[in-house]
Design a protein around this motif. Structure first.
Motif, mmCIF file in Angstrom:
data_model
loop_
_atom_site.group_PDB
_atom_site.id
_atom_site.type_symbol
_atom_site.label_atom_id
_atom_site.label_comp_id
_atom_site.label_asym_id
_atom_site.label_seq_id
_atom_site.Cartn_x
_atom_site.Cartn_y
_atom_site.Cartn_z
ATOM 1 N N UNK A 90 0.754 -1.367 -0.009
ATOM 2 C CA UNK A 90 0.018 0.036 0.048
ATOM 3 C C UNK A 90 0.876 1.212 0.070
ATOM 4 N N UNK A 91 2.117 1.060 0.021
ATOM 5 C CA UNK A 91 2.939 2.489 0.260
ATOM 6 C C UNK A 91 3.590 2.605 -1.217
ATOM 7 N N UNK A 92 3.188 1.876 -2.338
ATOM 8 C CA UNK A 92 3.551 2.271 -3.670
ATOM 9 C C UNK A 92 3.222 3.595 -4.081
ATOM 10 N N UNK A 93 2.081 4.249 -3.789
ATOM 11 C CA UNK A 93 1.803 5.513 -4.420
ATOM 12 C C UNK A 93 2.608 6.805 -3.543
ATOM 13 N N UNK A 94 2.908 6.443 -2.311
ATOM 14 C CA UNK A 94 3.629 7.436 -1.574
ATOM 15 C C UNK A 94 5.149 7.344 -2.061
#
Length: 291
Positions: A90-94
């Motif tokens: 879930x931290x890909x976008x950041x």
């Protein structure tokens, strides 16, 4: 063929230069400005970086002045960056948002999963498998949104690649960037990638940061002398002649120019000698440990 014009067509239809400029371990605004000036002047049109290289921001700043200098636009160059192991799932976008901001771009040409494992997690942790799959889904979304044009992986071995192709949700990885040189090359992995239309891109083509063992290998030196080329040029051409892309780095203008001046052929007998050197030595980290 002029190596500055040698390109590979990815699944998306976009063209990726087969010879790019690597920036691993190259840091500092002045140094980045200088080497990119040399690289663009020599004809490089691919710049390879990563979140963890800590140089994306300096690259972005340098390109603002260097692209106009060489009458280039953003679309004339190909930028690769990579997702850090700390930002799987879930931290890909950041991570992607930060890389885009650092580079001063509204899209990245190629975005790779840098490592098949997670930071601060055991390489033997079974959760690595599920997290990789989740990460890939996020990369697909990033491509659909236009933030990246192509997606791929780095340091994926046969196990990781076959697993990904079974769970790729209809989006094949465009590139697998791995360590590849005469002291360490996985023929099965090359054949697997080429069979599926995936470009294999080599890093550590000269043996990594401490490359003296490979550069001074007797077989490499002898062939270089025979062809009146440097050992580095022979090592780079050996990969390129197998349709493997390369991303050599350099700090001096002399080396940067020489690394893209590969308009020669290695005779097949010498290619076989290089491919059958008995020394086996890995110079970078080993992804085989990652479940």
């Amino acid at each position: 063929m002029d190596s500055t014009n040698y390109k590979f067509r990815l699944f998306s239809g976009h063209l990726i230069p087969m010879v790019g400029f690597g920036t691993y371990t190259i840091r500092g605004s002045d140094l980045i400005q200088e080497v990119l000036d040399f690289a663009l002047g020599a004809g490089y049109r691919l710049i390879d970086t990563a979140y963890v290289y800590n140089n994306e921001q300096d690259i972005g700043i340098a390109l603002k002045t260097l692209l106009p200098k060489y009458n280039l636009r953003r679309q004339d160059i190909f930028i690769t960056s990579k997702l850090p192991p700390s930002h799987h799932g879930d931290r890909v976008a950041a991570a992607l948002t930060t890389s885009l901001k650092n580079l001063g771009c509204n899209y990245i040409d190629l975005y790779l999963i840098h490592w098949p494992g997670q930071a601060h997690t055991s390489v033997k942790d079974p959760s690595n498998v599920d997290v990789r799959t989740k990460t890939w889904q996020h990369l697909i979304q990033a491509k659909k949104s236009g933030l990246v044009r192509d997606i791929g992986v780095s340091n994926y071995n046969m196990k990781h690649m076959s697993e990904l192709l079974r769970n790729c949700y209809g989006e094949m990885p465009a590139v697998n960037q791995i360590e590849w040189h005469p002291h360490y090359h996985q023929i099965e992995l090359l054949e697997y990638c080429q069979k599926h239309g995936i470009l294999l891109q080599a890093y550590s083509s000269l043996g990594g940061t401490n490359n003296s063992h490979l550069i001074s290998d007797a077989a490499v030196v002898n062939i270089a002398q025979k062809l009146n080329k440097s050992p580095a040029q022979v090592l780079l051409k050996w990969a390129l002649q197998q349709n493997i892309a390369i991303i050599p780095k350099g700090r001096s203008k002399e080396h940067i120019v020489a690394n893209i001046n590969l308009d020669f052929d290695i005779p097949e007998t010498d290619m076989l000698i290089l491919s059958n050197i008995r020394t086996t030595r890995k110079y970078a980290w080993d992804p085989d440990e990652v479940l």
